[in-house]
Design a protein around this motif. Structure first.
Motif, short mmCIF file in Angstrom:
data_model
loop_
_atom_site.label_atom_id
_atom_site.label_comp_id
_atom_site.label_asym_id
_atom_site.label_seq_id
_atom_site.Cartn_x
_atom_site.Cartn_y
_atom_site.Cartn_z
N GLN A 150 38.89 55.48 58.34
CA GLN A 150 38.90 54.93 56.99
C GLN A 150 37.63 54.13 56.70
OE1 GLN A 150 41.19 50.72 56.97
NE2 GLN A 150 42.52 52.46 57.43
N ARG A 151 37.36 53.97 55.41
CA ARG A 151 36.32 53.07 54.94
C ARG A 151 37.02 51.80 54.48
NH1 ARG A 151 34.43 57.00 50.33
NH2 ARG A 151 36.63 57.59 50.55
N GLN A 152 36.58 50.65 54.97
CA GLN A 152 37.33 49.43 54.70
C GLN A 152 36.43 48.35 54.07
OE1 GLN A 152 39.08 46.23 57.65
NE2 GLN A 152 40.48 47.97 57.56
N VAL A 153 36.90 47.83 52.94
CA VAL A 153 36.24 46.71 52.27
C VAL A 153 37.15 45.51 52.33
CG1 VAL A 153 35.54 45.80 50.02
CG2 VAL A 153 34.80 48.07 50.71
N THR A 154 36.61 44.35 52.64
CA THR A 154 37.36 43.09 52.57
C THR A 154 36.75 42.26 51.46
OG1 THR A 154 37.89 43.13 54.93
CG2 THR A 154 38.07 41.02 53.79
N LEU A 155 37.52 42.04 50.40
CA LEU A 155 37.08 41.17 49.31
C LEU A 155 37.41 39.74 49.72
CD1 LEU A 155 35.87 40.91 46.45
CD2 LEU A 155 38.20 41.12 45.55
N LYS A 156 36.38 38.99 50.09
CA LYS A 156 36.59 37.63 50.58
C LYS A 156 36.86 36.66 49.44
CE LYS A 156 33.84 38.25 54.77
NZ LYS A 156 34.94 37.90 55.69
N LYS A 157 36.21 36.87 48.30
CA LYS A 157 36.46 36.03 47.14
C LYS A 157 35.86 36.70 45.91
CE LYS A 157 32.32 33.17 47.80
NZ LYS A 157 31.78 31.79 47.89
N GLY A 158 36.38 36.33 44.73
CA GLY A 158 35.77 36.78 43.49
C GLY A 158 36.34 38.07 42.94
N GLU A 159 35.46 38.91 42.41
CA GLU A 159 35.87 40.09 41.66
C GLU A 159 34.86 41.21 41.87
OE1 GLU A 159 37.58 40.96 37.17
OE2 GLU A 159 36.24 39.25 37.48
N ALA A 160 35.37 42.44 41.91
CA ALA A 160 34.49 43.58 42.13
C ALA A 160 35.04 44.81 41.43
CB ALA A 160 34.33 43.87 43.62
N PHE A 161 34.12 45.61 40.86
CA PHE A 161 34.47 46.88 40.24
C PHE A 161 33.96 47.99 41.15
CE2 PHE A 161 33.84 50.56 37.53
CZ PHE A 161 35.02 50.59 36.80
N PHE A 162 34.86 48.91 41.56
CA PHE A 162 34.55 49.93 42.54
C PHE A 162 34.46 51.31 41.89
CE2 PHE A 162 36.65 46.53 44.79
CZ PHE A 162 35.93 46.40 45.97
N SER A 163 33.38 52.02 42.19
CA SER A 163 33.26 53.45 41.88
C SER A 163 33.15 54.16 43.23
CB SER A 163 32.01 53.72 41.03
OG SER A 163 32.08 53.03 39.79
N MET A 192 40.38 38.47 42.47
CA MET A 192 41.14 37.61 43.36
C MET A 192 40.79 36.15 43.07
SD MET A 192 41.49 37.69 47.52
CE MET A 192 39.74 37.40 47.83
N TYR A 193 41.83 35.34 42.89
CA TYR A 193 41.63 33.90 42.70
C TYR A 193 42.73 33.19 43.48
CZ TYR A 193 41.27 29.30 40.57
OH TYR A 193 41.13 27.94 40.37
N GLU A 194 42.29 32.38 44.47
CA GLU A 194 43.22 31.72 45.38
C GLU A 194 44.11 32.79 46.02
OE1 GLU A 194 44.95 28.62 43.00
OE2 GLU A 194 43.21 27.30 43.28
N ASP A 195 45.45 32.73 45.80
CA ASP A 195 46.32 33.73 46.43
C ASP A 195 46.78 34.80 45.45
OD1 ASP A 195 48.04 32.24 44.89
OD2 ASP A 195 49.66 32.23 46.36
N GLN A 196 46.16 34.84 44.26
CA GLN A 196 46.54 35.82 43.25
C GLN A 196 45.53 36.96 43.19
OE1 GLN A 196 47.04 34.20 39.32
NE2 GLN A 196 47.34 36.19 38.36
N VAL A 197 46.04 38.19 43.10
CA VAL A 197 45.18 39.38 43.03
C VAL A 197 45.65 40.25 41.87
CG1 VAL A 197 44.43 41.48 44.22
CG2 VAL A 197 44.74 39.36 45.51
N LYS A 198 44.68 40.78 41.10
CA LYS A 198 45.00 41.71 40.02
C LYS A 198 44.12 42.95 40.17
CE LYS A 198 43.78 40.84 35.69
NZ LYS A 198 43.79 40.29 34.32
N VAL A 199 44.76 44.10 40.10
CA VAL A 199 44.07 45.39 40.23
C VAL A 199 44.21 46.14 38.91
CG1 VAL A 199 43.92 47.55 41.52
CG2 VAL A 199 44.68 45.44 42.67
N ASN A 200 43.08 46.52 38.32
CA ASN A 200 43.06 47.33 37.09
C ASN A 200 42.48 48.69 37.40
OD1 ASN A 200 43.06 44.42 35.97
ND2 ASN A 200 43.43 45.66 34.15
N LEU A 201 43.21 49.75 37.04
CA LEU A 201 42.75 51.10 37.31
C LEU A 201 42.16 51.73 36.06
CD1 LEU A 201 42.51 53.45 39.30
CD2 LEU A 201 44.79 54.16 38.59
N CYS A 202 40.94 52.25 36.19
CA CYS A 202 40.27 52.90 35.06
C CYS A 202 40.30 54.43 35.16
CB CYS A 202 38.82 52.43 34.99
SG CYS A 202 38.64 50.66 34.70
#
Length: 333
Positions: A150-163, A192-202
């Motif tokens: 697998q390819r693995q990303v760890t989002l340590k903090k903040g926000e990212a848009f993935f293509s 991601m903010y503190e312990d909250q995560v939101k995922v938006n699919l485009c």
């Protein structure tokens, strides 16, 4: 920090450091502070722990080697024994570590690529080794590791848009807080903010899991859907996004607050602040705010709050700004 693949010299430096810690942690004068420093070093990179464990194996092998019989004075014999052991350890290291790395890769334990990215002053677009592109919001940080399975990303903090570059045999997994987002190729946003995560699919589809202990049991998202979870959630909460959703306006450098209660707006505002803004009470959190703001000028937004809302600012003992609702006068009877 810039994107980074480990060079041979850096791999060698990790091996040298692992040998140093193997020696120090088994020394009688190793202090507690040194042990804490070692723990920090070991946790800083997945290869640190792997190389240290390999060095322990080398130490065990070297410790079992027979000592040569003394044929010269004691001091000279000790020196010869020391150098012989070091030579044997170096030879074993030269044979064992490449083999261990090879086996670790084929077992899916060790990545053959590691990259680190962050964004501080500007929104930033980076390209991962697999060809995927990631847009990083201000104050964001992530790592990328390429494993065999697998390819693995760890989002340590903040926000990212993935293509994500499409590869059905090599899934792309994003770790955010306690959850996982698994795809093979698509476009989506993770905040991601503190312990909250939101995922938006485009575009495409993703599988979202909120529980690290049950990574395979996620919920399927289709385009124009979002998933939200917090630490401890058994499953994410799924909803449809609105046609006028502006949560991705950060990609154009904007923060859009569309008639949001302050309790909902503060997590969006705080990701751009050095110290988070706080609410005095629930009644303050129910006050609504709207407008379009430059993400580089959020400090100015905070200072302007008393001019646009019925609030005033105070400062907590920890130095955080606190938003307080102005008490409403009770009409005289």
């Amino acid at each position: 920090m810039t994107d980074h693949m480990l060079s041979q010299a850096e791999y060698d430096a990790i091996t040298d450091a692992a040998a140093h810690w193997c020696m120090r942690l088994h020394a009688n004068d190793c202090a507690e502070q040194e042990r804490q420093t070692f723990e920090h070093w070991r946790n800083a990179h997945p290869l640190h722990a792997f190389e240290y464990e390999a060095m322990l194996e080398i130490r065990d092998v070297a410790g079992d080697l027979p000592h040569p019989a003394p044929v010269v004075p004691l001091v000279r014999t000790q020196r010869q024994t020391l150098w012989r052991r070091l030579g044997i350890a170096a030879a074993v290291c030269a044979l064992v570590l490449p083999l261990a790395g090879y086996c670790g890769w084929h077992l899916g334990w060790v990545p053959n690529v590691y990259q680190h990215f962050d964004a501080t002053d500007n929104v930033r677009t980076v390209t991962l080794k697999d060809g995927s592109q990631v847009e990083l919001n201000l104050g964001s940080e992530l790592t990328y590791s390429n494993y065999k399975d697998q390819r693995q990303v760890t989002l340590k903090k903040g926000e990212a848009f993935f293509s994500v570059s499409h590869d059905t045999r090599h899934p792309f997994v994003v770790k955010a807080a306690e959850g996982r987002i698994r795809v093979t190729g698509t476009r989506f946003n993770v905040w991601m903010y503190e312990d909250q995560v939101k995922v938006n699919l485009c575009e495409g589809w993703v599988l979202v899991s909120s529980n690290a202990d049950r990574p395979g049991e996620g919920l399927h998202l289709d385009p124009a859907m979002q998933a939200v979870y917090r630490h401890g959630d058994f499953i994410p909460r799924i909803s449809q996004t609105h046609d006028n959703d502006r949560s991705l306006a950060w990609r154009q450098g904007k923060l859009v607050l569309d008639d949001l209660a302050l309790s909902d707006a503060l997590p969006l505002i705080n990701r751009y602040l050095e110290k988070p803004l706080m609410l005095a009470d629930n009644s303050t959190g129910s006050i609504h705010i709207d407008g379009i703001y430059n993400i580089k000028e959020i400090d100015g937004l905070v200072k302007s709050l008393p001019r646009v809302l019925p609030v005033y600012l105070t400062r907590s003992q920890n130095g955080n700004l606190v938003v307080n609702a102005i008490p409403q006068k009770t009409p005289k009877s």
